[in-house]
Design a protein around this motif. Structure first.
Motif: not given
Lengths: 409, 409
Positions: A339-344, A347-349
Motif C-alpha cells: 500500500x502507498x500514499x504519504x511517504x517520508x 520508505x514510501x511503503x
C-alpha cells in the motif's frame, strides 16, 4: 497562515499554502480516535512522520531529532518537537501554539538524558498521557525514528505494562484514500510518468549513472501541471549490469555500458503523496533470459491487475501473478507490492497491506497499491511496476506507460 | 568486484569500484575493537547505516528494513540484512558471503515476529553474541532505524542486564578522518561550493522554490572534477520570507518574492562523505535587522574559526562566537555546529562533537566540523555556515565562498 476551503471565518481559502482543509484533518482524527476506542487506548504516541503529516499537516525535516504527536482518547492532539522546530510548526501544522511543545535545546544528543523523558513529563502534566493502574498508552514501537532510548525514557514514566504497541493503527486508518488524497496521487502519478520518460531517454552507452540521476532529480522537483514536485522518500535507484541482481543499490559515477540492462526505480511526489514506478532498459539486444523473464512478468502483471477488485483478498492478487510466472518456470520469494500514499524517508511503503500469500486484507475502493515485480537473479535482474488507485471497477493506473522491457539499440 | 590499493593478490587495483582499500577497513575495525575492550563489551550491535558503511563499505538503500552489523570482541564482523539485500551485499561490503546473513522474506513487517529475533538467534548460533551471566552486549540504542520492537526482540534473547547502550562508540571512532577520508571530503566540498553557486544564481523573483531545488539536485548528482555526486542525507532546505524563521522547512511550489530573503542549506556529497553549506540571499535591499544580523554573524564566524585549533576544547569555539554576537545584542540558544563525515538520511551530523557550552572534547587535527550559524527570528531568519577540516595550523575551509549576505537587486 490561512486554511483553504472550510468557509468558516478562521479558515479563509488559500489553496496554495495548505494542502488540505481543516475538515479533512477533523475526519482523520475522528477515525483514529474511533480505532483507539476499539482497543481501549487512553492515548496514542505517534512517531512516524507520515502519520504526523496525515493527522496535522506538520511537514518539516525535523524527524532526525526525537518528536511525536500525542493523541488523547478524546480531544485534540499535541505536537512535541525540538524548540527550534516548535517555533515554526504552525507554518505547516493546523495546531495552535498551545498544542505545540518545544523541548529545550540542551537535551539534544546527550548521553545522560533523552528528549522523550521531557516529552513524557510534559504530556503527563497537561493531562494527555494517562498514568495509573489502568493506564493503556499505545506507541508506534516499530516506526522509524523511535529509538530504544526514546522508548525506555517513555516507559520509565509510564511503568511496565502500561506502554503497548499500536500495531500501526494510524497507518491502517490511512489505507483508504479520500477524494482529495486521490487528487494528490494523480498529480504525483503525472510527475512519475514524466520523470520515467526522461530517465529512459537519458539512458545511453557512455553516460554516467550520476548524470542520469541528475536528470531524474531535476524532473522530480519540477513537477507537472504547474504543480511542484516534492522530495521522494527513496532516492532514484539504478541497479545496472551485474548489480541489477540486487535491488537497493543507489548509483555510482561509472558509465553505462553496451549490452547491459539498467533497472530504474523512482517516484513522483506531490505534497508528500508518492507514486513509485519501475522500468528496465536494455542497452542493446537483451539476453534470451532477460527477454523471456520480461515477457512472463508483463503477462503476470496483467493477471494481477485483472484480479484486483474491491472485495477480493489481497493475497489473491499475489496468487494470480505467481500462477502466470510459474507457467514459465519462475518463482518470486518476496512480496509483490504494498500500500502507498504519504511517504517520508527512508520508505514510501505504508507498512500496511502487502501483496503476499499471508495477506487476508480485503481490497476496497480508494486503496492505492504499488505492484512491484522485481526479479533479482544471479548477475542480472528485471523490474516492472505499476502504481494504481483502486476504484469500484478496478485499478486506475496512475502513471500509465508501456509495460515492456525498453530496448535501445 | 576487486579492491583497490592493497597490492595483495586478492586485492588488485580498481579505484573506481571501491572507495577504500581493505587496509583502511582493517584499521577501522581494530580501533573499534580496542574501544570495545576498554568497555569490556563482548559484542557490539551496529545499526546506524553510516557506521555500517564505515566498518564494511556496505552501501545500499536497505536501512528502511531491520539490519545490523555485529562486531565481536575479536575476529571479523557479520552483516545481517533482508535476504534480497544479503544476496548483493558483496557488491559494496568487503565481507565474504560467509559473513553475510539474510533473514527470510516472510519476517518483513509482521505484527507477531520481528527480524531482530531471527538475527539474535542466528548470531548466537554462530558464536557472535555472547550469552550467560557475564555477557555484555552493547547496541546503538539511540540510532535511527533501530526500533523499540527490534530492541525488545534482541533483549528477549539476551536477557535483562546484558544489553547495554554503546554510547555512539563507532561514531566517536569516526571523528578523526584518515588522509583518504579527507580526500573524499575535499571532493564533496567542491560539489558543495559549485552547487551553492548555482543555487544562489537561480534565486530570482518569480521563480518557484521547486525550480531552484531542481537546479540544486541536478548539480548535486553531477558532482565535480569528473567525480560523481552522491545523495545527501538531507534534501535542500529553502526557508523563505516569513518562514525563514524556522530552520527545517523543505520547499513548496510558491514563487520567490521581491523583498524577501531565502536561506539555502545543502550539501555536496561524494562516496557518502558530506560537506554541508548554508548561505542567505536577499531579493532586494535587506531590512536593517537582517543586514545588521548578517554583519554580526560574519564577524562571529571569523572569531570562531580563529579559535579552532588542535588542543582547544570545542566549547571555546562556541564561546568565541557568542562573545562577538553578544556585543551586538544577539544570543543563540542552539548549538553552533557539529562533527561531520559520512552521512545517511535523515542526518548528516555525526552525533559526536557539538559546538556548545557543555562540550569538553578537545579538538584534534583530522576532525571535520560544520559550523552552522542559524539565527531564527520572529518572521525572518539568517543562516551562514562553513564546513572545515581541522589541520595542525587551523581549519581548512572545504567550500570557500564569500561569507556575506548575498543581495540581489
Amino acid at each position: 497562515m490561512p486554511w483553504p476551503g472550510d468557509g468558516t471565518p478562521d479558515d479563509p481559502t488559500d489553496v496554495e499554502s495548505r494542502p488540505f482543509p481543516r475538515a479533512e484533518y477533523r475526519d482523520r482524527l475522528q477515525r483514529v480516535q474511533e480505532a483507539m476506542a476499539r482497543h481501549a487506548f487512553g492515548a496514542l504516541v505517534v512517531v512516524d512522520p507520515a502519520n504526523l503529516y496525515y493527522l496535522t499537516g506538520y511537514n518539516a525535516w525535523s524527524f532526525y531529532m526525537p518528536q511525536c504527536l500525542i493523541v488523547p482518547a478524546h480531544g485534540e492532539p499535541h505536537l512535541f518537537t525540538r524548540a527550534m522546530d516548535a517555533q515554526g510548526a504552525h507554518y505547516t501544522a493546523y495546531l495552535p501554539q498551545s498544542q505545540i511543545h518545544g523541548y529545550p535545546e540542551d537535551l539534544v544528543q546527550r548521553p545522560d538524558v533523552h528528549p522523550f523523558g521531557w516529552i513524557a513529563d510534559r504530556a503527563i502534566e497537561v493531562g494527555l498521557l494517562p498514568v495509573g493502574v489502568d493506564a493503556r498508552v499505545a506507541a508506534e514501537t516499530d516506526a522509524h525514528f523511535f529509538s530504544p532510548r526514546g522508548y525506555l525514557a517513555l516507559l520509565s514514566r509510564l511503568g511496565q505494562g502500561h506502554l503497548l504497541d499500536s500495531h500501526e493503527l494510524v497507518n491502517w486508518v490511512r489505507v483508504v484514500k479520500s477524494p482529495l488524497e486521490q487528487d494528490k496521487m494523480r498529480v504525483a502519478g503525472e510527475i512519475a510518468q514524466q520523470t520515467m520518460r526522461i530517465a529512459v531517454d537519458s539512458i545511453e552507452v557512455g553516460r554516467r549513472q550520476c548524470d542520469v540521476v541528475a536528470q531524474i532529480q531535476y524532473s522530480q522537483a519540477l513537477g507537472a501541471r504547474k504543480l511542484g514536485g516534492d522530495y521522494p522518500a527513496i532516492v532514484p535507484m539504478l541497479p545496472t549490469g551485474e548489480t541489477a541482481g540486487t535491488p537497493h543499490l543507489t548509483w555510482s559515477d561509472l558509465p553505462l555500458r553496451a549490452h547491459e540492462a539498467t533497472t530504474i526505480e523512482l517516484a513522483g511526489v506531490h505534497h508528500r503523496y508518492h507514486v513509485p514506478l519501475a522500468r528496465t532498459v536494455s542497452l542493446g539486444r537483451p539476453s534470451h533470459d532477460l527477454d523471456r523473464c520480461a515477457g512472463a512478468v508483463t503477462e503476470g502483471l496483467q493477471a494481477a491487475l485483472e484480479r484486483m477488485r474491491p472485495g477480493v483478498p489481497a493475497r489473491d492478487v499475489h496468487a494470480a501473478f505467481t500462477e502466470v510466472i510459474g507457467r514459465y518456470g519462475y518463482t518470486k520469494a518476496s512480496r509483490l507490492g504494498y500500500s502507498i500514499g504519504i511517504g517520508y524517508p527512508p520508505d514510501w511503503g505504508e507498512h500496511t497491506i502487502s501483496l503476499r500469500p499471508e495477506e487476508t486484507t480485503v481490497l476496497k475502493a480508494g486503496m492505492a497499491l504499488h505492484v512491484i515485480l522485481g526479479m533479482w537473479m544471479d548477475g542480472w535482474g528485471y523490474e516492472l511496476s505499476e502504481s494504481v488507485l483502486l476504484g469500484d471497477d478496478g485499478p486506475e493506473r496512475l502513471a500509465p506507460l508501456p509495460q515492456e522491457l525498453v530496448v535501445k539499440i
